[in-house]
Scaffold this motif. Structure first.
Motif, PDB file in Angstrom:
ATOM      1  N   THR A   1       0.815  -1.217   0.000  1.00  0.00           N
ATOM      2  CA  THR A   1       0.000   0.000   0.000  1.00  0.00           C
ATOM      3  C   THR A   1       0.845   1.262   0.000  1.00  0.00           C
ATOM      4  O   THR A   1       0.566   2.197  -0.761  1.00  0.00           O
ATOM      5  CB  THR A   1      -0.949   0.005   1.212  1.00  0.00           C
ATOM      6  N   TYR A   2       1.868   1.291   0.831  1.00  0.00           N
ATOM      7  CA  TYR A   2       2.594   2.543   1.044  1.00  0.00           C
ATOM      8  C   TYR A   2       3.889   2.665   0.265  1.00  0.00           C
ATOM      9  O   TYR A   2       4.461   3.750   0.195  1.00  0.00           O
ATOM     10  CB  TYR A   2       2.874   2.733   2.542  1.00  0.00           C
ATOM     11  N   LEU A   3       4.373   1.588  -0.327  1.00  0.00           N
ATOM     12  CA  LEU A   3       5.624   1.656  -1.064  1.00  0.00           C
ATOM     13  C   LEU A   3       5.460   1.261  -2.528  1.00  0.00           C
ATOM     14  O   LEU A   3       5.793   2.040  -3.428  1.00  0.00           O
ATOM     15  CB  LEU A   3       6.672   0.756  -0.381  1.00  0.00           C
ATOM     16  N   LEU A   4       4.932   0.074  -2.761  1.00  0.00           N
ATOM     17  CA  LEU A   4       4.829  -0.409  -4.145  1.00  0.00           C
ATOM     18  C   LEU A   4       3.740   0.299  -4.942  1.00  0.00           C
ATOM     19  O   LEU A   4       3.953   0.629  -6.118  1.00  0.00           O
ATOM     20  CB  LEU A   4       4.587  -1.919  -4.152  1.00  0.00           C
ATOM     21  N   ASN A   5       2.585   0.506  -4.342  1.00  0.00           N
ATOM     22  CA  ASN A   5       1.501   1.165  -5.076  1.00  0.00           C
ATOM     23  C   ASN A   5       1.882   2.573  -5.558  1.00  0.00           C
ATOM     24  O   ASN A   5       1.607   2.905  -6.711  1.00  0.00           O
ATOM     25  CB  ASN A   5       0.233   1.220  -4.242  1.00  0.00           C
TER      26      ASN A   5
END
Length: 136
Positions: free
Chosen positions: A36-40
């Motif tokens: 959610t917070y890095l890859l997206n």
């Protein structure tokens, strides 16, 4: 009944299973946060849409919200890759542990139990040959 339950709980497999479930849940939370917070955001920068959870498309007036599905697929792939690495490592350790040891010349060094069983086998063959020769 309480004593039986206590024995059941104190078995190693039940405790191991409980620990596995707890660690798995914690790992799932970690993977979800990474997704959610890095890859997206990284994927959003590449495709030009910052928040993947709002990703959607329409076909004949029907709206398909696929952002959460993409998140779930990414989570699944990460978890499955980590499980693959763990299983592969365990299989290698199991395989390496079952191999015989080698001395400095590359010769296989059998373990003492194998040597003992080979001596018993040789002794039985010797006795069988002598019994056969003594009969005739």
């Amino acid at each position: 009944m309480f004593k039986e339950f206590q024995e059941f709980i104190s078995r190693g497999t039940v405790v191991d299973l409980a620990v596995g479930v707890i660690v798995g849940a914690a790992f799932n939370s970690l993977v979800s946060a990474i997704t959610t917070y890095l890859l997206n955001p990284l994927i959003g920068l590449i495709i030009g849409q910052i928040d993947l959870s709002d990703m959607k498309f329409q076909v004949l007036g029907a709206t398909f919200l696929i952002g959460d599905l993409v998140n779930a697929i990414i989570n699944f792939l990460i978890v499955m890759f980590v499980v693959f690495l763990i299983v592969r490592t365990m299989n290698r350790m199991r395989r390496d542990g079952s191999r015989s040891k080698f001395d400095k010349d590359g010769e296989a060094v059998p373990d003492p139990q194998t040597e003992y069983l080979q001596q018993i086998r040789d002794l039985l063959r010797y006795q069988q040959r002598n019994d056969h020769n003594n009969r005739y």
